[in-house]
Design an enzyme around this catalytic site. Sequence first.
Site, PDB file in Angstrom:
ATOM      1  N   GLY A   9       2.365  -8.337  11.912  1.00 46.40           N
ATOM      2  CA  GLY A   9       2.989  -8.775  10.666  1.00 46.40           C
ATOM      3  C   GLY A   9       2.434 -10.099  10.189  1.00 46.40           C
ATOM      4  O   GLY A   9       2.875 -11.158  10.629  1.00 46.40           O
ATOM      5  N   ASN A  30       5.939  -2.391  11.388  1.00 46.89           N
ATOM      6  CA  ASN A  30       5.195  -1.684  10.358  1.00 46.89           C
ATOM      7  C   ASN A  30       5.492  -2.376   9.023  1.00 46.89           C
ATOM      8  O   ASN A  30       6.186  -3.394   8.992  1.00 46.89           O
ATOM      9  CB  ASN A  30       5.605  -0.203  10.334  1.00 46.89           C
ATOM     10  CG  ASN A  30       4.488   0.680   9.782  1.00 46.89           C
ATOM     11  OD1 ASN A  30       3.818   0.313   8.818  1.00 46.89           O
ATOM     12  ND2 ASN A  30       4.292   1.832  10.381  1.00 46.89           N
ATOM     13  N   CYS A  42       6.332   5.208   8.866  1.00 48.74           N
ATOM     14  CA  CYS A  42       5.477   5.075   7.700  1.00 48.74           C
ATOM     15  C   CYS A  42       6.272   5.362   6.430  1.00 48.74           C
ATOM     16  O   CYS A  42       6.771   6.460   6.244  1.00 48.74           O
ATOM     17  CB  CYS A  42       4.305   6.034   7.814  1.00 48.74           C
ATOM     18  SG  CYS A  42       3.310   6.088   6.346  1.00 48.74           S
ATOM     19  N   ASN A  72       0.829  -1.202   0.000  1.00 54.19           N
ATOM     20  CA  ASN A  72       0.000   0.000   0.000  1.00 54.19           C
ATOM     21  C   ASN A  72       0.859   1.247   0.000  1.00 54.19           C
ATOM     22  O   ASN A  72       1.972   1.261   0.525  1.00 54.19           O
ATOM     23  CB  ASN A  72      -0.978  -0.006   1.188  1.00 54.19           C
ATOM     24  CG  ASN A  72      -0.386   0.609   2.444  1.00 54.19           C
ATOM     25  OD1 ASN A  72      -0.345   1.831   2.605  1.00 54.19           O
ATOM     26  ND2 ASN A  72       0.113  -0.232   3.337  1.00 54.19           N
TER      27      ASN A  72
HETATM   28  C1  LIG Z   1      -3.852  -0.209   3.842  1.00 56.99           C
HETATM   29  C2  LIG Z   1      -2.925  -0.071   5.022  1.00 56.99           C
HETATM   30  C3  LIG Z   1      -2.855   1.135   5.711  1.00 56.99           C
HETATM   31  C4  LIG Z   1      -2.004   1.289   6.805  1.00 56.99           C
HETATM   32  N1  LIG Z   1      -1.972   2.482   7.476  1.00 56.99           N
HETATM   33  C5  LIG Z   1      -1.185   2.615   8.571  1.00 56.99           C
HETATM   34  C6  LIG Z   1      -1.178   3.823   9.340  1.00 56.99           C
HETATM   35  O1  LIG Z   1      -1.905   4.778   9.041  1.00 56.99           O
HETATM   36  N2  LIG Z   1      -0.365   3.911  10.415  1.00 56.99           N
HETATM   37  C7  LIG Z   1       0.436   2.863  10.804  1.00 56.99           C
HETATM   38  O2  LIG Z   1       1.134   2.968  11.792  1.00 56.99           O
HETATM   39  N3  LIG Z   1       0.432   1.692  10.107  1.00 56.99           N
HETATM   40  C8  LIG Z   1      -0.342   1.546   9.005  1.00 56.99           C
HETATM   41  N4  LIG Z   1      -0.347   0.347   8.313  1.00 56.99           N
HETATM   42  C9  LIG Z   1       0.514  -0.756   8.756  1.00 56.99           C
HETATM   43  C10 LIG Z   1      -0.259  -1.786   9.582  1.00 56.99           C
HETATM   44  O3  LIG Z   1      -0.790  -1.205  10.750  1.00 56.99           O
HETATM   45  C11 LIG Z   1       0.636  -2.985   9.953  1.00 56.99           C
HETATM   46  O4  LIG Z   1       1.726  -2.531  10.705  1.00 56.99           O
HETATM   47  C12 LIG Z   1       1.160  -3.721   8.737  1.00 56.99           C
HETATM   48  O5  LIG Z   1       0.154  -3.804   7.761  1.00 56.99           O
HETATM   49  C13 LIG Z   1       1.673  -5.110   9.055  1.00 56.99           C
HETATM   50  O6  LIG Z   1       0.663  -5.945   9.582  1.00 56.99           O
HETATM   51  P1  LIG Z   1      -0.187  -7.003   8.698  1.00 56.99           P
HETATM   52  O7  LIG Z   1       0.802  -7.846   7.959  1.00 56.99           O
HETATM   53  O8  LIG Z   1      -1.020  -7.760   9.679  1.00 56.99           O
HETATM   54  O9  LIG Z   1      -1.009  -6.178   7.772  1.00 56.99           O
HETATM   55  C14 LIG Z   1      -1.205   0.196   7.209  1.00 56.99           C
HETATM   56  C15 LIG Z   1      -1.277  -1.024   6.526  1.00 56.99           C
HETATM   57  C16 LIG Z   1      -2.133  -1.181   5.438  1.00 56.99           C
HETATM   58  C17 LIG Z   1      -2.198  -2.500   4.737  1.00 56.99           C
END
Ligand SMILES: Cc1cc2nc3c(=O)[nH]c(=O)nc-3n(C[C@H](O)[C@H](O)[C@H](O)COP(=O)(O)O)c2cc1C
Lengths: 258, 309
Positions: B248, B195, B133, B73
């Site tokens: 993650g 992240n 980020c 993303n």
């Molecule tokens: C569409 C999207 C938007 C995200 N927006 C943020 C955000 O605004 N702030 C943040 O700290 N992490 C953001 N993340 C990161 C997630 O919180 C998370 O750390 C990351 O996706 C890894 O976890 P996962 O593999 O379970 O998705 C975003 C992730 C995705 C996929």
Amino acid sequence: MGKNNQGTIKDIQKISEEVYSVKIYAPTVDEILPGQYISILCEGLTFRRPFSVSDFDNHIITVLIKKRGKGTEYILSRKVGSSIEFSAPLGNVFSVENKKTLLIGAGIGAAPLFYLNKKLKELKVKTFFAAGFLSKDDIIVTPHPTLSRKGRGEYDFVSTDDGSNGNKGSICDYLEKLIAEFKPEKIVSCAPRPVLKIVAQTAQQHGLDCEICMEKVMACGIGVCRGCVIQLMQGDRVINKTVCKDGPVFNGKEVVWQ
Amino acid sequence: MAVKTLDLSVEINGFEMKNPIITASGTYGYNNEFDVFCDVKALGAIVTKGITLEPRSGNEGERIFETTGGMINRIGLENIGIEAFLKEKLPVLNKCGIDFILNIAGNTPEDYIKLAQIAQKNNIKAIELNVSCPNVQHGCIEFGTNKQTLYELVQMVRKNYEHCLIVKLSPNVTSAEEIAEAAQNGGADAVSAINTVRGMGVKLDFLNGRFKKTTVSGGLSGQCIKPVALSFVDRISKVIDIPIIAIGGITSFEDVLEFFSVGAKAVQIGTANFTHPNAAEKLVNDLKKFMIQYNFSNLSELQQAVKGV
Ligand SMILES: Cc1cc2nc3c(=O)[nH]c(=O)nc-3n(C[C@H](O)[C@H](O)[C@H](O)COP(=O)(O)O)c2cc1C
Ligand SMILES: Cc1cc2nc3c(=O)[nH]c(=O)nc-3n(C[C@H](O)[C@H](O)[C@H](O)COP(=O)(O)OP(=O)(O)OC[C@H]3O[C@@H](n4cnc5c(N)ncnc54)[C@H](O)[C@@H]3O)c2cc1C
Ligand code: FES
């Protein structure tokens, strides 16, 4: 609970070169309106795949699916009787109102217009359904069309790029003629982006209402991830709107075409 | 026979969560949006979409890209800004009884300080600093990759915020250990990791004898990053004492146990919410079922058992 549903595949039928009609029995879905879509879980894939509802009757959802990549292949490889998980109903709706309506489909974009056309006809609203396809084998005809006009199904007008059935050329070539002859108050369209742009601009030139159905790759389907935004001009401000929740149906006048 | 009471709760500096299953920032909206799929208040907490001082409209162009086992993303922190959050979202969270962690991001240390002060003033019980980020041109990534800058930032936020302060770490660093230590030394109550991982998606179409290329460069998430996250959590758990919230690729109950086994106290679910919109609630139920079946009465007992092996 809520919008996550389990259904059963009742029927899969090939209806054109690459498009299949899939009927899903969905006991937990009570209502879906024209313009709304469902999003199907595909094994092994991160994103659910969105499909416009092409008919809904007594818990049976019909979607018309064009074979493209892994997701559509997965769905179309499922056997009748197998279960399927999907989110529904998602998205906003076409407005159903008593205005003489010209429906413009191109390719798989015809899918949601079948359902809208049916609803409008039930309400005795005058419609004219025109659609464009590449060639005669691509024309999408639903399994049980209420009309059959030499392989042209429910359409009041068909064009094919190669002229193998109906009028030769793109549906866009016939817009002016269709407007002049049918004299609609409103145009509704679902089609690839370049066609939608031409339809929206033509409607604007004629001062007609225009609703268009847009597509974007989606992740959440409910407006929270902001992955599917498009820009709209509202007043003198450009604002982001999500195709998945604020759409997929938009006012053709407002869409900002990059 | 008396039924044992089940204690799944997690407490970090006064912030109480009824269980360790949290949903990750950016994947779950601002408040009760997912109630259309499940019971949001059954979760330990949700982390709000990243909030900045002013509203942001995010990036232009394609923002998401599906990959094998995950997604990329580049939303670019589109959000409504803190003022609208307080006015429109906070009352819903309170009314629905949803425990939440406010995720904040900024371009300058002053932005973070102001946001922390606002959180303090509004009695928000937990914040998560997004210092990692990768999707915005200037700002927060730099805080997350330099240990000295991060240490100073956390220290300044700490002085302005007395409740639960979580620092969210980036995997895109040379030393996970040093960055985690900097967060702890700066005064964080917990860290969350990871992240997204920097990544790129390429889509090639071959049309009329020519290639057309679309690329999406941004943060990779989902099941494919789980091994990266496991390694990261494992390494930092050896050098810091404050609680670690693992993130993650977490999708199944087995994933949750794996992260407990490398030292996590709680977990966040992100991308899995898109594939299975009731994933997080299901994990709460799976955890409860497992603990009842195998006679664990509280969470730390389970975590000890799985970590001790
Ligand atoms: C569409 C999207 C938007 C995200 N927006 C943020 C955000 O605004 N702030 C943040 O700290 N992490 C953001 N993340 C990161 C997630 O919180 C998370 O750390 C990351 O996706 C890894 O976890 P996962 O593999 O379970 O998705 C975003 C992730 C995705 C996929
Ligand atoms: C609101 C909406 C309604 C739709 N209605 C229909 C319909 O009625 N019938 C139909 O056949 N198709 C419809 N689509 C398009 C359909 O969702 C995609 O064809 C499908 O997701 C492709 O999946 P795949 O895995 O087979 O192909 P992939 O290999 O994933 O992709 C093939 C092509 O489809 C595009 N695509 C992938 N995911 C999406 C997505 N979520 N939305 C749009 N395009 C995508 C890709 O960019 C690529 O060009 C609709 C899309 C949206 C957003
Ligand atoms: S797909 Fe998430 S906002 Fe539209």
